[in-house]
Design a protein around this motif. Sequence first.
Motif, PDB file in Angstrom:
ATOM      1  N   LEU A 267     -12.072  15.504 -27.854  1.00 45.06           N
ATOM      2  CA  LEU A 267     -11.794  13.414 -28.226  1.00 45.06           C
ATOM      3  C   LEU A 267     -12.784  13.370 -26.748  1.00 45.06           C
ATOM      4  CD1 LEU A 267     -10.490  11.722 -30.847  1.00 45.06           C
ATOM      5  CD2 LEU A 267      -9.008  11.046 -28.900  1.00 45.06           C
ATOM      6  N   VAL A 268     -13.652  12.507 -27.234  1.00 42.88           N
ATOM      7  CA  VAL A 268     -15.452  12.085 -26.079  1.00 42.88           C
ATOM      8  C   VAL A 268     -14.712  10.916 -26.216  1.00 42.88           C
ATOM      9  CG1 VAL A 268     -16.316  12.830 -24.927  1.00 42.88           C
ATOM     10  CG2 VAL A 268     -15.860  14.018 -26.580  1.00 42.88           C
ATOM     11  N   TYR A 269     -14.857  10.141 -25.018  1.00 46.89           N
ATOM     12  CA  TYR A 269     -15.047   8.891 -25.205  1.00 46.89           C
ATOM     13  C   TYR A 269     -15.270   9.354 -23.250  1.00 46.89           C
ATOM     14  CZ  TYR A 269     -10.302   9.888 -22.686  1.00 46.89           C
ATOM     15  OH  TYR A 269      -9.308  10.283 -22.015  1.00 46.89           O
ATOM     16  N   ARG A 270     -16.783   7.565 -23.402  1.00 48.98           N
ATOM     17  CA  ARG A 270     -16.913   7.339 -22.095  1.00 48.98           C
ATOM     18  C   ARG A 270     -16.168   7.085 -20.799  1.00 48.98           C
ATOM     19  NH1 ARG A 270     -19.149   2.453 -23.121  1.00 48.98           N
ATOM     20  NH2 ARG A 270     -19.146   2.721 -25.355  1.00 48.98           N
ATOM     21  N   THR A 271     -15.757   7.240 -19.840  1.00 52.26           N
ATOM     22  CA  THR A 271     -15.595   7.167 -18.448  1.00 52.26           C
ATOM     23  C   THR A 271     -15.156   5.594 -18.454  1.00 52.26           C
ATOM     24  OG1 THR A 271     -16.543   9.551 -17.800  1.00 52.26           O
ATOM     25  CG2 THR A 271     -15.448   7.452 -15.954  1.00 52.26           C
ATOM     26  N   ASN A 272     -16.332   4.586 -18.444  1.00 58.03           N
ATOM     27  CA  ASN A 272     -16.283   3.136 -18.132  1.00 58.03           C
ATOM     28  C   ASN A 272     -14.860   2.738 -18.945  1.00 58.03           C
ATOM     29  OD1 ASN A 272     -16.865   3.478 -15.935  1.00 58.03           O
ATOM     30  ND2 ASN A 272     -18.706   2.925 -16.624  1.00 58.03           N
ATOM     31  N   THR A 273     -14.546   3.495 -20.096  1.00 58.00           N
ATOM     32  CA  THR A 273     -13.955   2.732 -21.314  1.00 58.00           C
ATOM     33  C   THR A 273     -12.337   2.630 -21.167  1.00 58.00           C
ATOM     34  OG1 THR A 273     -15.286   3.647 -23.789  1.00 58.00           O
ATOM     35  CG2 THR A 273     -13.434   2.856 -23.610  1.00 58.00           C
ATOM     36  N   LEU A 274     -12.170   0.732 -20.811  1.00 60.00           N
ATOM     37  CA  LEU A 274     -10.943   0.543 -21.101  1.00 60.00           C
ATOM     38  C   LEU A 274     -10.302   1.270 -21.953  1.00 60.00           C
ATOM     39  CD1 LEU A 274      -9.334  -1.353 -18.821  1.00 60.00           C
ATOM     40  CD2 LEU A 274      -9.237  -2.806 -20.827  1.00 60.00           C
ATOM     41  N   LYS A 275      -8.762   2.153 -21.508  1.00 60.72           N
ATOM     42  CA  LYS A 275      -8.031   2.301 -22.600  1.00 60.72           C
ATOM     43  C   LYS A 275      -7.281   1.726 -22.828  1.00 60.72           C
ATOM     44  CE  LYS A 275      -9.374   7.385 -20.154  1.00 60.72           C
ATOM     45  NZ  LYS A 275     -10.497   6.447 -19.835  1.00 60.72           N
ATOM     46  N   THR A 276      -7.123   0.322 -23.856  1.00 65.62           N
ATOM     47  CA  THR A 276      -5.909  -0.195 -24.165  1.00 65.62           C
ATOM     48  C   THR A 276      -4.851   0.272 -24.521  1.00 65.62           C
ATOM     49  OG1 THR A 276      -7.416  -0.390 -26.120  1.00 65.62           O
ATOM     50  CG2 THR A 276      -7.668  -1.827 -24.791  1.00 65.62           C
ATOM     51  N   PRO A 277      -3.538   0.193 -24.799  1.00 60.81           N
ATOM     52  CA  PRO A 277      -2.771   0.234 -25.332  1.00 60.81           C
ATOM     53  C   PRO A 277      -3.403   1.315 -26.911  1.00 60.81           C
ATOM     54  CG  PRO A 277      -1.859  -1.376 -24.541  1.00 60.81           C
ATOM     55  CD  PRO A 277      -3.339  -1.503 -24.245  1.00 60.81           C
ATOM     56  N   ILE A 278      -3.951   0.289 -27.552  1.00 67.80           N
ATOM     57  CA  ILE A 278      -4.313   0.945 -28.908  1.00 67.80           C
ATOM     58  C   ILE A 278      -5.403   1.753 -29.262  1.00 67.80           C
ATOM     59  CG2 ILE A 278      -5.651   0.612 -31.245  1.00 67.80           C
ATOM     60  CD1 ILE A 278      -4.730  -2.229 -30.599  1.00 67.80           C
ATOM     61  N   PHE A 279      -5.914   2.364 -27.735  1.00 67.49           N
ATOM     62  CA  PHE A 279      -6.753   3.533 -27.503  1.00 67.49           C
ATOM     63  C   PHE A 279      -6.868   4.041 -26.741  1.00 67.49           C
ATOM     64  CE2 PHE A 279     -10.473   5.499 -25.395  1.00 67.49           C
ATOM     65  CZ  PHE A 279     -11.500   4.991 -25.902  1.00 67.49           C
ATOM     66  N   SER A 280      -5.465   4.694 -26.362  1.00 69.75           N
ATOM     67  CA  SER A 280      -4.381   5.143 -26.007  1.00 69.75           C
ATOM     68  C   SER A 280      -3.648   5.705 -26.694  1.00 69.75           C
ATOM     69  CB  SER A 280      -3.680   5.211 -24.098  1.00 69.75           C
ATOM     70  OG  SER A 280      -4.363   4.351 -23.384  1.00 69.75           O
ATOM     71  N   LYS A 281      -3.372   5.316 -27.312  1.00 74.28           N
ATOM     72  CA  LYS A 281      -2.087   5.941 -28.655  1.00 74.28           C
ATOM     73  C   LYS A 281      -3.052   6.708 -29.544  1.00 74.28           C
ATOM     74  CE  LYS A 281       1.825   5.652 -30.807  1.00 74.28           C
ATOM     75  NZ  LYS A 281       2.817   6.933 -30.543  1.00 74.28           N
ATOM     76  N   ILE A 282      -4.202   6.809 -29.800  1.00 76.78           N
ATOM     77  CA  ILE A 282      -5.013   6.345 -30.648  1.00 76.78           C
ATOM     78  C   ILE A 282      -5.406   8.219 -30.171  1.00 76.78           C
ATOM     79  CG2 ILE A 282      -7.215   6.791 -32.241  1.00 76.78           C
ATOM     80  CD1 ILE A 282      -7.211   4.213 -32.503  1.00 76.78           C
ATOM     81  N   ILE A 283      -5.841   8.370 -28.695  1.00 79.50           N
ATOM     82  CA  ILE A 283      -5.307   8.788 -28.102  1.00 79.50           C
ATOM     83  C   ILE A 283      -5.210  10.740 -28.151  1.00 79.50           C
ATOM     84  CG2 ILE A 283      -6.093  10.406 -26.361  1.00 79.50           C
ATOM     85  CD1 ILE A 283      -7.804   8.277 -25.410  1.00 79.50           C
ATOM     86  N   ASP A 284      -2.984   9.764 -27.753  1.00 77.23           N
ATOM     87  CA  ASP A 284      -2.362  10.790 -28.059  1.00 77.23           C
ATOM     88  C   ASP A 284      -2.170  11.221 -29.455  1.00 77.23           C
ATOM     89  OD1 ASP A 284      -1.630   9.807 -25.995  1.00 77.23           O
ATOM     90  OD2 ASP A 284      -0.481   8.353 -25.757  1.00 77.23           O
ATOM     91  N   ILE A 285      -2.060  10.598 -30.087  1.00 72.10           N
ATOM     92  CA  ILE A 285      -2.065  10.776 -32.146  1.00 72.10           C
ATOM     93  C   ILE A 285      -3.252  11.764 -32.236  1.00 72.10           C
ATOM     94  CG2 ILE A 285      -2.608   9.949 -34.227  1.00 72.10           C
ATOM     95  CD1 ILE A 285      -1.680   7.380 -33.438  1.00 72.10           C
ATOM     96  N   PHE A 286      -4.288  12.106 -32.136  1.00 71.92           N
ATOM     97  CA  PHE A 286      -4.978  12.927 -31.979  1.00 71.92           C
ATOM     98  C   PHE A 286      -4.554  14.056 -31.530  1.00 71.92           C
ATOM     99  CE2 PHE A 286      -8.006   9.319 -34.855  1.00 71.92           C
ATOM    100  CZ  PHE A 286      -8.113  10.198 -35.448  1.00 71.92           C
ATOM    101  N   SER A 287      -4.262  14.168 -30.205  1.00 71.80           N
ATOM    102  CA  SER A 287      -3.677  14.578 -29.489  1.00 71.80           C
ATOM    103  C   SER A 287      -2.838  15.523 -30.174  1.00 71.80           C
ATOM    104  CB  SER A 287      -4.089  14.786 -27.941  1.00 71.80           C
ATOM    105  OG  SER A 287      -4.652  14.091 -27.619  1.00 71.80           O
ATOM    106  N   ASP A 288      -1.864  15.170 -30.134  1.00 70.91           N
ATOM    107  CA  ASP A 288      -0.428  15.835 -30.804  1.00 70.91           C
ATOM    108  C   ASP A 288      -0.778  16.647 -32.253  1.00 70.91           C
ATOM    109  OD1 ASP A 288       0.144  15.319 -28.134  1.00 70.91           O
ATOM    110  OD2 ASP A 288       1.477  12.729 -29.224  1.00 70.91           O
ATOM    111  N   GLY A 289      -1.580  15.880 -32.675  1.00 68.83           N
ATOM    112  CA  GLY A 289      -1.761  15.787 -34.256  1.00 68.83           C
ATOM    113  C   GLY A 289      -2.216  17.844 -34.472  1.00 68.83           C
ATOM    114  N   CYS A 290      -2.957  18.290 -32.986  1.00 65.84           N
ATOM    115  CA  CYS A 290      -2.930  19.350 -33.401  1.00 65.84           C
ATOM    116  C   CYS A 290      -2.394  20.767 -32.838  1.00 65.84           C
ATOM    117  CB  CYS A 290      -4.604  19.948 -33.021  1.00 65.84           C
ATOM    118  SG  CYS A 290      -5.709  20.026 -34.831  1.00 65.84           S
ATOM    119  N   LYS A 291      -1.146  20.442 -32.221  1.00 61.30           N
ATOM    120  CA  LYS A 291       0.068  20.935 -31.391  1.00 61.30           C
ATOM    121  C   LYS A 291       0.541  21.853 -32.445  1.00 61.30           C
ATOM    122  CE  LYS A 291       1.041  18.017 -27.911  1.00 61.30           C
ATOM    123  NZ  LYS A 291       2.305  17.391 -27.126  1.00 61.30           N
ATOM    124  N   ASP A 292       0.257  23.590 -31.870  1.00 57.74           N
ATOM    125  CA  ASP A 292       1.158  24.099 -32.647  1.00 57.74           C
ATOM    126  C   ASP A 292       2.773  24.102 -32.717  1.00 57.74           C
ATOM    127  OD1 ASP A 292      -1.857  25.848 -33.071  1.00 57.74           O
ATOM    128  OD2 ASP A 292      -0.573  26.182 -31.208  1.00 57.74           O
TER     129      ASP A 292
END
Length: 292
Positions: A267-292
Motif C-alpha cells: 500500500l503506497v502513498y506520497r510522503t507529504n500526504t496528510l494522513k487524516t483519520p479516514i486516510f489512516s483508517k483505510i491504511i489500517d483496514i487494508f493492512s489488517d485484511g491480509c493478516k494470517d
Amino acid sequence: MNAKDWQYFQKLSELKNFSDTARHFGVSQPTITYSLKRLEDEYGVQLVERKSYANSLRLTYAGNQLLKHVNRIIREDYLAKSDLKRLKDKKIRIGLPPIITNYLLPNVFDQLKENNFLDEMEQVVDGSKELLAELKNGRLDISLLGTTRLPEDAELEYKIIKVHHFNLIASKKRNFGDSIDLSDLLKEEFILTDNNSVHRQVFKRFTDKYNVLPNVIFETSDYNLLLNLVKADKGISFIAETASSLEEGIQEVKVNNLELPPFYILLVYRTNTLKTPIFSKIIDIFSDGCKD
C-alpha cells in the motif's frame, strides 16, 4: 515575481523561443520578456543567452540550475492543489491493480462498508506500473501495488501488506510428480500475461538467467482468462500466488533449483500526504485484511 513567472520560464526553457512561449500561454511576447527580467533581477544572474536568429535562446548554467528548482516548485504546487482538493471533496482516489484487488478486496469489503468508506473511495483500476506513475503525479492519493522490489524513493511511503511468491502453475489434470527439472519446461506450452506485467518481466529474467527458451503460445492481459485456460489444460503459466491461490483445478508445479524473487503487495502513498483519520483508517483496514 509570481507563480506565472516560473511557468513562463519552464516553458521558455522547453521551446527556446519567446514568440512560441507567448503563443502557448496566449499572451504578448513582452509579457514573457518582462517575466524573464523579473526572475533575473530577483536572483541577480543572467538566465538565458539570446541567439542571433529567430528570437531563440539557450539557458545559461544559472538558468539550468534554476530550471531544476522551478520544475520541483511547479510540481509541488500541482500536488498541493491535488491534495487540498481531496480534503475539500472528502474523497480518496485509490489505485487498484486487478489481480491484487480480486485477492484482497473481499477480505476488507465489510470493514470498508461498515466505516462508510465505499462511497468516499474513487477507484482507479490499472496495472501496478501505471498506478505508480499516477500516484507520483498526484492523480492518486494511495494505491495497492505489486512489485518484486521495495520502493527506494524519498517521495513515497509504503506498507507491506503481504509477501507472496511466483509460481509455475498447471491444470490439476496433469501429473508432474513431486517436481521437475528446468529442462522439462522446454517441452511445455506457455500461456502468459502480456509484456507490460510484472509477472512477464520476472518470467523473462528467470528464463534468461537459466538459459531456457520457453514456447509461448498465447499472451493475454486478462488474468481470469489465463487461469481458465490453464485449468482447461491448454498450457502452463507463471503467475504470483496472489492470482492462483484461491483457484480450484490449478496446481503449483515445483521446479528443482529454481530461485525466484518475492512478490510484495504494498500500500503506497506520497510522503507529504496528510494522513487524516479516514486516510489512516483505510491504511489500517487494508493492512489488517491480509493478516494470517
